[in-house]
Design a protein around this motif. Structure first.
Motif, PDB file in Angstrom:
ATOM      1  N   TRP A 302     -13.100  -6.593  34.798  1.00 52.25           N
ATOM      2  CA  TRP A 302     -13.466  -7.429  33.644  1.00 52.25           C
ATOM      3  C   TRP A 302     -12.428  -8.504  34.101  1.00 52.25           C
ATOM      4  CZ3 TRP A 302     -12.864  -3.472  29.273  1.00 52.25           C
ATOM      5  CH2 TRP A 302     -14.143  -2.813  29.043  1.00 52.25           C
ATOM      6  N   VAL A 303     -11.071  -8.208  34.818  1.00 53.51           N
ATOM      7  CA  VAL A 303     -10.205  -9.238  35.154  1.00 53.51           C
ATOM      8  C   VAL A 303      -9.894  -9.328  36.657  1.00 53.51           C
ATOM      9  CG1 VAL A 303      -8.940  -9.202  33.029  1.00 53.51           C
ATOM     10  CG2 VAL A 303      -8.349  -7.607  34.882  1.00 53.51           C
ATOM     11  N   SER A 304      -9.313  -9.897  37.113  1.00 54.78           N
ATOM     12  CA  SER A 304      -9.122 -10.541  38.621  1.00 54.78           C
ATOM     13  C   SER A 304      -8.023  -9.340  39.478  1.00 54.78           C
ATOM     14  CB  SER A 304      -8.580 -11.959  38.789  1.00 54.78           C
ATOM     15  OG  SER A 304      -7.436 -12.470  38.299  1.00 54.78           O
ATOM     16  N   TRP A 305      -7.187  -8.819  38.304  1.00 55.04           N
ATOM     17  CA  TRP A 305      -6.289  -8.100  38.788  1.00 55.04           C
ATOM     18  C   TRP A 305      -6.560  -6.790  39.413  1.00 55.04           C
ATOM     19  CZ3 TRP A 305      -3.692  -7.680  33.280  1.00 55.04           C
ATOM     20  CH2 TRP A 305      -3.219  -8.796  32.915  1.00 55.04           C
ATOM     21  N   GLY A 306      -7.687  -6.318  38.914  1.00 55.29           N
ATOM     22  CA  GLY A 306      -8.468  -4.984  39.214  1.00 55.29           C
ATOM     23  C   GLY A 306      -9.311  -4.266  38.323  1.00 55.29           C
ATOM     24  N   LYS A 307      -9.824  -3.089  38.593  1.00 57.94           N
ATOM     25  CA  LYS A 307     -10.624  -2.496  37.785  1.00 57.94           C
ATOM     26  C   LYS A 307     -10.108  -2.025  36.386  1.00 57.94           C
ATOM     27  CE  LYS A 307     -13.511   0.491  39.763  1.00 57.94           C
ATOM     28  NZ  LYS A 307     -13.816   1.595  40.512  1.00 57.94           N
ATOM     29  N   THR A 308     -10.905  -2.211  35.448  1.00 55.26           N
ATOM     30  CA  THR A 308     -10.498  -1.751  33.971  1.00 55.26           C
ATOM     31  C   THR A 308     -11.428  -0.633  33.587  1.00 55.26           C
ATOM     32  OG1 THR A 308      -9.723  -4.223  33.528  1.00 55.26           O
ATOM     33  CG2 THR A 308     -10.064  -2.319  31.555  1.00 55.26           C
ATOM     34  N   GLY A 309     -10.526   0.562  32.904  1.00 51.23           N
ATOM     35  CA  GLY A 309     -11.128   1.574  32.375  1.00 51.23           C
ATOM     36  C   GLY A 309     -10.950   1.955  31.103  1.00 51.23           C
ATOM     37  N   VAL A 310     -11.743   2.376  30.528  1.00 48.14           N
ATOM     38  CA  VAL A 310     -11.411   2.693  28.860  1.00 48.14           C
ATOM     39  C   VAL A 310     -12.086   4.036  28.682  1.00 48.14           C
ATOM     40  CG1 VAL A 310     -11.087   0.337  28.078  1.00 48.14           C
ATOM     41  CG2 VAL A 310     -13.558   1.109  28.247  1.00 48.14           C
ATOM     42  N   GLY A 311     -11.720   4.779  27.620  1.00 48.13           N
ATOM     43  CA  GLY A 311     -12.564   5.857  27.142  1.00 48.13           C
ATOM     44  C   GLY A 311     -11.919   6.695  26.021  1.00 48.13           C
ATOM     45  N   ILE A 312     -12.716   7.471  25.623  1.00 47.37           N
ATOM     46  CA  ILE A 312     -12.339   8.207  24.408  1.00 47.37           C
ATOM     47  C   ILE A 312     -12.593   9.889  24.577  1.00 47.37           C
ATOM     48  CG2 ILE A 312     -14.505   7.667  23.115  1.00 47.37           C
ATOM     49  CD1 ILE A 312     -13.087   7.876  20.215  1.00 47.37           C
ATOM     50  N   ASP A 313     -11.880  10.569  24.085  1.00 51.01           N
ATOM     51  CA  ASP A 313     -12.224  12.021  24.205  1.00 51.01           C
ATOM     52  C   ASP A 313     -11.977  12.815  23.259  1.00 51.01           C
ATOM     53  OD1 ASP A 313      -9.385  12.281  24.151  1.00 51.01           O
ATOM     54  OD2 ASP A 313      -9.201  13.136  26.041  1.00 51.01           O
ATOM     55  N   TYR A 314     -12.294  14.070  23.073  1.00 49.90           N
ATOM     56  CA  TYR A 314     -12.255  15.190  22.143  1.00 49.90           C
ATOM     57  C   TYR A 314     -12.186  16.482  22.710  1.00 49.90           C
ATOM     58  CZ  TYR A 314     -13.234  17.630  17.714  1.00 49.90           C
ATOM     59  OH  TYR A 314     -13.040  18.502  16.619  1.00 49.90           O
ATOM     60  N   PHE A 315     -11.010  17.225  22.099  1.00 48.87           N
ATOM     61  CA  PHE A 315     -11.071  18.837  22.293  1.00 48.87           C
ATOM     62  C   PHE A 315     -11.205  19.872  21.251  1.00 48.87           C
ATOM     63  CE2 PHE A 315      -7.866  22.431  22.832  1.00 48.87           C
ATOM     64  CZ  PHE A 315      -8.277  22.688  24.149  1.00 48.87           C
ATOM     65  N   ASP A 316     -11.680  20.821  21.342  1.00 50.04           N
ATOM     66  CA  ASP A 316     -11.921  21.770  20.209  1.00 50.04           C
ATOM     67  C   ASP A 316     -11.593  23.088  21.135  1.00 50.04           C
ATOM     68  OD1 ASP A 316     -13.246  23.681  18.697  1.00 50.04           O
ATOM     69  OD2 ASP A 316     -13.765  21.951  17.444  1.00 50.04           O
ATOM     70  N   GLY A 317     -10.345  23.594  20.453  1.00 49.91           N
ATOM     71  CA  GLY A 317      -9.907  25.007  20.660  1.00 49.91           C
ATOM     72  C   GLY A 317      -9.790  26.098  19.592  1.00 49.91           C
ATOM     73  N   SER A 318     -10.026  27.233  20.099  1.00 50.10           N
ATOM     74  CA  SER A 318      -9.822  28.438  18.962  1.00 50.10           C
ATOM     75  C   SER A 318      -8.922  29.443  19.411  1.00 50.10           C
ATOM     76  CB  SER A 318     -11.057  28.985  18.844  1.00 50.10           C
ATOM     77  OG  SER A 318     -12.144  27.961  18.079  1.00 50.10           O
ATOM     78  N   ASP A 319      -8.340  30.136  18.767  1.00 50.24           N
ATOM     79  CA  ASP A 319      -7.502  31.279  19.089  1.00 50.24           C
ATOM     80  C   ASP A 319      -6.486  31.019  19.849  1.00 50.24           C
ATOM     81  OD1 ASP A 319      -9.133  32.642  17.123  1.00 50.24           O
ATOM     82  OD2 ASP A 319     -10.647  33.039  18.571  1.00 50.24           O
ATOM     83  N   PHE A 320      -5.528  29.834  20.040  1.00 46.57           N
ATOM     84  CA  PHE A 320      -4.839  29.546  21.186  1.00 46.57           C
ATOM     85  C   PHE A 320      -3.442  30.551  20.777  1.00 46.57           C
ATOM     86  CE2 PHE A 320      -7.680  26.727  23.167  1.00 46.57           C
ATOM     87  CZ  PHE A 320      -7.328  26.646  24.378  1.00 46.57           C
ATOM     88  N   GLU A 321      -2.932  30.184  19.608  1.00 52.44           N
ATOM     89  CA  GLU A 321      -1.599  30.901  19.034  1.00 52.44           C
ATOM     90  C   GLU A 321      -1.683  32.010  18.434  1.00 52.44           C
ATOM     91  OE1 GLU A 321       2.492  31.431  18.739  1.00 52.44           O
ATOM     92  OE2 GLU A 321       1.157  30.275  19.929  1.00 52.44           O
ATOM     93  N   ASN A 322      -2.700  32.110  17.573  1.00 55.99           N
ATOM     94  CA  ASN A 322      -3.106  33.479  16.996  1.00 55.99           C
ATOM     95  C   ASN A 322      -4.707  33.536  16.824  1.00 55.99           C
ATOM     96  OD1 ASN A 322      -0.265  34.297  16.219  1.00 55.99           O
ATOM     97  ND2 ASN A 322      -0.384  32.341  14.944  1.00 55.99           N
ATOM     98  N   GLN A 323      -5.032  34.850  16.639  1.00 55.57           N
ATOM     99  CA  GLN A 323      -6.534  34.845  16.386  1.00 55.57           C
ATOM    100  C   GLN A 323      -6.709  34.320  15.104  1.00 55.57           C
ATOM    101  OE1 GLN A 323      -7.936  36.773  18.821  1.00 55.57           O
ATOM    102  NE2 GLN A 323     -10.083  36.237  18.070  1.00 55.57           N
ATOM    103  N   GLY A 324      -7.942  33.361  15.108  1.00 59.35           N
ATOM    104  CA  GLY A 324      -8.331  32.675  14.005  1.00 59.35           C
ATOM    105  C   GLY A 324      -7.865  31.124  13.943  1.00 59.35           C
TER     106      GLY A 324
END
Length: 374
Positions: A302-324
């Protein structure tokens, strides 16, 4: 809400990364085809973390890819190649040790050693010995997106040591790092074998111990399978899968991790990345957490300086600290390459939402950083 601003000595490093042009390779080559190379990087960030009641803003070293220096020696022997690698973090005040109570400023310790690694490579594959990556290191983090410099499947780099705050305003004893992980493999004092590449497929197996810790006598062993290819239509694809076991020295049981990740990069610049993992704890009373992760990204010139990267993410986890218990996290980032100084500048926002038997405030973080390599 109160705001605290703490500026640490690493500020000098941040100034240096934006002022020093890219180095010529610090590499010496001998007459027999061998070489000695000095390399490294600096990755300072300004991190602002809001725990729902207070905001802490600090200048730190980014644990996502910490500041480090290394030495690589390569020497061919007939059809074989010998390599020695030493690499260590610099021990700067880090995002991994910062929370509402302060930041660990004890400096360099032996745990900052990343590699003291010997390897021999030939047509038979590669044998490695010493402190270095286990076979499963990177198996949960296969990522072809350019924004992966700042946004990837491990979501706790910027605020992992911060405690969640309860709805009553009291800090809990549960950190953001306790509430999620991608189970990616680590570095150990190990022996490892990697197969040759077969049409994009390769495998590795390793056994090791945590030789940098006097309190960890557990045994670690793992196996991994990887694939990568660029197809005729320009589509790039990569995937990894690993199974890792930690056998507790006290005889209480084992921790068994199954992890995988895949990423595809299209000629248009769009990419899609996904990861998942599960942990089976055989110790009495331990929970068995699992997660899935996904990211949509785009990169372009997009610009002369170098490549541009954009992104969006999502994480879904269960039972990491306690069950449930339940962990949700999402983030958005932009990474801008600055070719003239061999630097990636980035801005990221991360939101963590953790639910357990009590209500916790959301934990939010803004990160402004620059990764400069030499």
């Amino acid at each position: 809400m109160t705001v605290k601003l703490k500026v640490l000595p690493v500020a000098a490093v941040f100034s240096a990364t934006t002022a020093i042009p890219a180095f010529a390779d610090l590499k010496y080559q001998n007459n027999s085809g061998g070489s000695v190379e000095l390399y490294g990087q600096f990755d300072p960030v300004i991190v602002s973390v809001d725990d729902g009641q207070e905001t802490e803003t600090r200048l730190l070293d980014n644990d996502l890819s910490n500041s480090r220096v290394g030495l690589r020696v390569i020497q061919p022997y007939g059809s074989n190649e010998f390599m020695f690698r030493f690499e260590s973090g610099l021990g700067l005040p880090s995002t991994a040790t910062a929370n509402q109570n302060g930041t660990n400023t004890n400096g360099w310790t032996r745990s900052d050693i990343r590699h003291v690694d010997f390897s021999l490579k030939g047509g038979y594959g590669k044998f490695s010995a010493g402190q270095g990556s286990m076979a499963s290191d990177g198996a949960a983090e296969t990522d072809l997106s350019y924004v992966g410099t700042a946004l990837y499947s491990f979501t706790n780099d910027e605020n992992g040591a911060f405690f969640y705050r309860g709805a009553d305003g009291v800090l809990s004893d549960i950190t953001v790092g306790d509430s999620s992980s991608n189970f990616d493999g680590g570095r150990r004092g190990r022996i490892r074998y990697d197969t040759p590449d077969f049409n994009g497929f390769s495998a590795a197996i390793a056994y090791g111990q945590n030789i940098l810790s006097s309190s960890d006598d557990d045994d670690y062993y793992d196996i991994a399978l990887k694939y990568g290819n660029t197809f005729a239509n320009g589509i790039e694809f990569a995937a990894s899968f690993a199974y890792a076991v930690r056998d507790f020295d006290d005889g209480s049981g084992e921790q068994r991790d199954t992890i995988g990740s895949a990423s595809v990069l299209l000629p248009s610049g769009f990419s899609f990345t996904a990861a998942l993992g599960s942990r089976d704890n055989t110790s009495a009373g331990a929970s068995d957490p699992d997660y899935w992760y996904t990211k949509l990204a785009y990169e372009g010139d997009w610009v002369s300086w170098g490549k541009t990267g954009v992104g969006i993410d999502y994480f879904d986890g269960s039972d990491f600290e306690n069950q449930g218990s339940s962990t949700k996290s999402w983030g958005i980032a932009v990474v801008q390459r600055i070719d003239a100084i061999n630097t990636d500048a980035y801005l990221k926002y991360r939101n963590h939402d953790f639910d357990d038997t009590v209500d916790f405030d959301k934990n939010e973080a803004w990160v402004l950083g620059a990764l400069w390599k030499f």
